[in-house]
Write a protein that holds these residues in place. Structure first.
Motif, PDB file in Angstrom:
ATOM      1  N   ARG A  15       0.835  -1.218   0.000  1.00  0.00           N
ATOM      2  CA  ARG A  15       0.000   0.000   0.000  1.00  0.00           C
ATOM      3  C   ARG A  15       0.862   1.257   0.000  1.00  0.00           C
ATOM      4  O   ARG A  15       0.580   2.218  -0.712  1.00  0.00           O
ATOM      5  N   ASN A  62      -6.739 -10.801   0.597  1.00  0.00           N
ATOM      6  CA  ASN A  62      -7.027  -9.370   0.521  1.00  0.00           C
ATOM      7  C   ASN A  62      -7.999  -9.011  -0.591  1.00  0.00           C
ATOM      8  O   ASN A  62      -8.771  -8.075  -0.468  1.00  0.00           O
ATOM      9  N   CYS A  63      -7.979  -9.769  -1.680  1.00  0.00           N
ATOM     10  CA  CYS A  63      -8.926  -9.490  -2.768  1.00  0.00           C
ATOM     11  C   CYS A  63     -10.357  -9.649  -2.255  1.00  0.00           C
ATOM     12  O   CYS A  63     -11.232  -8.847  -2.589  1.00  0.00           O
ATOM     13  N   LYS A  65     -11.313  -9.176   0.684  1.00  0.00           N
ATOM     14  CA  LYS A  65     -11.552  -8.139   1.690  1.00  0.00           C
ATOM     15  C   LYS A  65     -11.758  -6.770   1.072  1.00  0.00           C
ATOM     16  O   LYS A  65     -12.437  -5.922   1.645  1.00  0.00           O
ATOM     17  N   GLN A  66     -11.159  -6.540  -0.130  1.00  0.00           N
ATOM     18  CA  GLN A  66     -11.187  -5.186  -0.683  1.00  0.00           C
ATOM     19  C   GLN A  66     -11.724  -5.055  -2.100  1.00  0.00           C
ATOM     20  O   GLN A  66     -12.181  -3.992  -2.475  1.00  0.00           O
ATOM     21  N   GLN A 107     -18.037  -5.301   2.042  1.00  0.00           N
ATOM     22  CA  GLN A 107     -16.725  -5.928   2.061  1.00  0.00           C
ATOM     23  C   GLN A 107     -16.368  -6.136   3.525  1.00  0.00           C
ATOM     24  O   GLN A 107     -16.761  -5.329   4.357  1.00  0.00           O
ATOM     25  N   PRO A 108     -15.645  -7.130   3.888  1.00  0.00           N
ATOM     26  CA  PRO A 108     -15.175  -8.203   3.038  1.00  0.00           C
ATOM     27  C   PRO A 108     -16.332  -9.065   2.542  1.00  0.00           C
ATOM     28  O   PRO A 108     -17.453  -8.973   3.045  1.00  0.00           O
ATOM     29  N   HIS A 148      -5.911  -2.501  -8.573  1.00  0.00           N
ATOM     30  CA  HIS A 148      -5.618  -3.707  -7.804  1.00  0.00           C
ATOM     31  C   HIS A 148      -4.154  -3.798  -7.367  1.00  0.00           C
ATOM     32  O   HIS A 148      -3.798  -4.655  -6.558  1.00  0.00           O
ATOM     33  N   ILE A 151      -3.770  -3.713  -3.685  1.00  0.00           N
ATOM     34  CA  ILE A 151      -4.597  -4.722  -3.021  1.00  0.00           C
ATOM     35  C   ILE A 151      -3.999  -6.113  -3.108  1.00  0.00           C
ATOM     36  O   ILE A 151      -4.031  -6.878  -2.149  1.00  0.00           O
TER      37      ILE A 151
END
Length: 177
Positions: A15, A62-63, A65-66, A107-108, A148, A151
């Motif tokens: 990030r 994480n995908c 989640k976001q 989300q998630p 992405h 992420i």
């Protein structure tokens, strides 16, 4: 499993890199638009395979989640079967239409359990294809890829390796300073 020392998996670092490299990434995307799309696709596919083989997505999740997958009617039918929730109820309670696309409301993802998809065998097509680096026409999807980049460790690492490969190629051909 991470076997390559130059693969970044730390989501906080990714990030932070995304923020600090925003202008660099925009310039790189602009330069890719002037490249041979077939060669770029071949490079992305190669790097995606190399990077994906080194990353265990279940350690990240994480995908789920976001990111927000686009859901088709077929996806809703499969999710209804997998979750044992009536399709109309599932659609009404868990999804929303934004910009003419059906998405999960929150989300998630409600189907994420311990970084794993609880409906994996019947997951939406958008999830099956994530992070979409196996598809052709990469240069037509650059803005989506950049969304992405902060992420997904796979997207991040493929993109960073691409920058190095393209720069190396330009240097070898004498077109870079």
């Amino acid at each position: 499993m991470n076997t390559d020392s130059d693969i970044e998996l730390d989501l906080d670092k990714i990030r932070n890199y995304a923020e600090s490299r925003e202008q660099e990434n925009l310039r790189f995307c602009a330069s890719l638009n002037e490249s041979n799309p077939e060669k770029i696709d071949a490079l992305v596919h190669q790097l995606n395979k190399e990077v994906s083989d080194q990353i265990d997505c279940t350690l990240c999740g994480n995908c789920c989640k976001q990111a927000t997958p686009i859901l088709s009617e077929r996806d809703l039918t499969r999710l209804s079967v997998a979750s044992k929730i009536d399709k109309d109820r599932l659609e009404k309670e868990l999804t929303v239409i934004e910009n003419e696309e059906r998405l999960f409301k929150s989300q998630p993802c409600v189907f994420l359990k311990d970084n794993k998809c609880s409906v994996y065998a019947l997951r939406p097509d958008d999830c099956r294809n994530y992070p979409h680096l196996n598809k052709d026409e990469f240069t037509n999807r650059l803005w989506n890829v950049l969304e992405h980049y902060p992420i997904c460790p796979i997207v991040f690492n493929v993109f960073e390796k691409m920058k190095k490969e393209v720069k190396l190629h330009l240097t070898r051909n004498g077109t870079s300073k």
